[in-house]
Design an enzyme around this catalytic site. Structure first.
Site, mmCIF file in Angstrom:
data_model
loop_
_atom_site.group_PDB
_atom_site.id
_atom_site.type_symbol
_atom_site.label_atom_id
_atom_site.label_comp_id
_atom_site.label_asym_id
_atom_site.label_seq_id
_atom_site.Cartn_x
_atom_site.Cartn_y
_atom_site.Cartn_z
ATOM 1 N N HIS A 2 -2.347 2.409 -5.826
ATOM 2 C CA HIS A 2 -3.224 1.274 -5.575
ATOM 3 C C HIS A 2 -3.468 0.466 -6.848
ATOM 4 C CE1 HIS A 2 -4.869 -0.088 -1.838
ATOM 5 N NE2 HIS A 2 -5.988 -0.469 -2.394
ATOM 6 N N ARG B 123 0.861 -1.180 0.000
ATOM 7 C CA ARG B 123 0.000 0.000 0.000
ATOM 8 C C ARG B 123 0.899 1.232 0.000
ATOM 9 N NH1 ARG B 123 -2.345 -3.375 4.081
ATOM 10 N NH2 ARG B 123 -4.455 -4.087 3.551
ATOM 11 N N HIS C 5 -4.746 -8.960 3.744
ATOM 12 C CA HIS C 5 -6.193 -8.867 3.937
ATOM 13 C C HIS C 5 -6.603 -9.716 5.134
ATOM 14 C CE1 HIS C 5 -7.013 -7.703 -0.532
ATOM 15 N NE2 HIS C 5 -6.666 -6.673 0.210
ATOM 16 N N TYR D 260 -10.394 -10.281 -6.710
ATOM 17 C CA TYR D 260 -9.406 -10.497 -7.764
ATOM 18 C C TYR D 260 -9.708 -11.747 -8.586
ATOM 19 C CZ TYR D 260 -6.943 -6.795 -5.417
ATOM 20 O OH TYR D 260 -6.627 -5.587 -4.858
ATOM 21 N N LYS E 57 -2.810 -2.036 7.601
ATOM 22 C CA LYS E 57 -4.042 -1.564 8.224
ATOM 23 C C LYS E 57 -4.256 -2.270 9.561
ATOM 24 C CE LYS E 57 -6.736 -0.150 4.175
ATOM 25 N NZ LYS E 57 -7.992 -0.367 3.404
ATOM 26 N N ARG F 21 -0.836 -2.060 -6.835
ATOM 27 C CA ARG F 21 -1.165 -3.118 -5.857
ATOM 28 C C ARG F 21 -2.210 -4.063 -6.442
ATOM 29 N NH1 ARG F 21 -1.532 -4.528 -0.279
ATOM 30 N NH2 ARG F 21 -3.666 -4.828 0.486
#
Length: 319
Positions: A261, A150, A287, A296, A181, A264
């Site tokens: 992004h 990120r 994630h 994806y 995150k 990414r």
């Protein structure tokens, strides 16, 4: 159909115009939405005061099938809801038939990813910029596309590991350690091309992170420790990286402006296309939930569908 339905609508529009003092454009939109309600009620052969919850749900479904967006339906329902609430205050309807009706959820747009050829073209591109800037930007691209970082994780990288470092790259182990995150740490592999680009950047970066003869004191403590810095040695910001990537994509001749992004997304899509390992991609991206990564698979299906359309003889038959 009761004759006073049109009069009710006109009276309500006068109410929102005079008493609620809504803008003329808003009143105009309300009038269009209520005209649609009136038309639907006429088709169903019911008066406006006889409209039930099942009528509203059926009309919402019809609008959805006809292609109206979820946001558009939500705005229409808002207008209808206000109208029936007004009727209820005057005791003209026993309940609001729109009260618990929600518009269909809009499908989440697919993340934008570059085609493999475009991504490689972008990563391999060498600009005519000063060698200092070119080395820095090339290293950033390699980490964003090659490791799926990120932009915030990239910004937080320091030159060396430390107790206060949010992230760093271990060149010997070929790993990037980042703070993602939710303050969750993870380690991702760094490819040989990225390692080479990083080493070139570190050789040019200098101990203070400043370009050329910029004064050392301009960097400050944070800039001196930051892996990616600006010309004066301050830590590069996310906005600065966005601007550099956009400029680089234009110089590289790509048809779309590239942002962090997107690289990414391209990383995730291309790894999934090659490996089919959804769990592995989840770990690489950091994630927490596999459903976040599953988007994806839709990109991967699009890739397969395009290959089918281009190659399979049955796909080329006219329908």
């Amino acid at each position: 159909m009761p004759a006073d339905d049109r009069a009710l609508i006109d009276k309500y529009l006068e109410f929102v115009r005079v008493e609620k003092r809504l803008a003329a454009r808003t009143v105009e939109l309300y009038a269009l939405d209520l005209a649609r309600l009136h038309e639907q009620a006429e088709r169903a052969d019911v008066g406006l005061r006889e409209v039930q919850n099942h009528h509203i749900r059926r009309w919402v479904a019809q609008m959805h099938v006809a292609g109206r967006s979820g946001r558009g339906i939500a705005l229409i329902l808002s207008g209808w809801r206000g109208f029936f609430a007004w009727l209820g205050r005057d005791g003209l309807v026993p309940s609001n038939p729109v009260q618990d009706v929600r518009s269909p959820k809009a499908p989440k747009p697919l993340p934008k990813a570059l085609a493999v050829d475009d991504a490689v073209q972008f990563a391999d591109f060498e600009s005519d910029d000063d060698a200092w800037f070119e080395a820095r930007d090339a290293a950033m691209v390699e980490l964003l596309y090659g490791s799926g970082l990120r932009v915030g994780e990239l910004v937080g990288l320091d030159v060396v590991a430390g107790k206060d470092a949010k992230g760093w790259v271990d060149l010997q182990a070929a790993e990037a350690h980042v703070l993602g995150k939710g303050a969750k740490r993870r380690s991702v592999p760094v490819g040989a091309t990225a390692l080479k680009a990083l080493q070139r950047w570190l050789d040019l970066r200098g101990p203070s992170g400043t370009r050329g003869a910029a004064p050392v004191h301009a960097s400050g403590a944070d800039g001196a420790s930051a892996l990616f810095t600006g010309r004066n040695g301050t830590r590069l910001t996310a906005q600065g990286i966005w601007q550099r990537l956009k400029r680089r994509s234009q110089l590289a001749g790509l048809n779309v402006p590239v942002h962090p992004h997107m690289l990414r997304h391209s990383f995730a899509s291309h790894v999934l296309q090659s490996s089919g390992d959804l769990r592995g991609v989840q770990e690489l991206l950091g994630h927490a939930n596999i459903t976040t990564t599953q988007v994806y698979t839709r990109l991967d299906f699009q890739h397969l569908a395009k290959a089918y359309d281009a190659a399979h003889p049955r796909a080329k038959l006219k329908r």
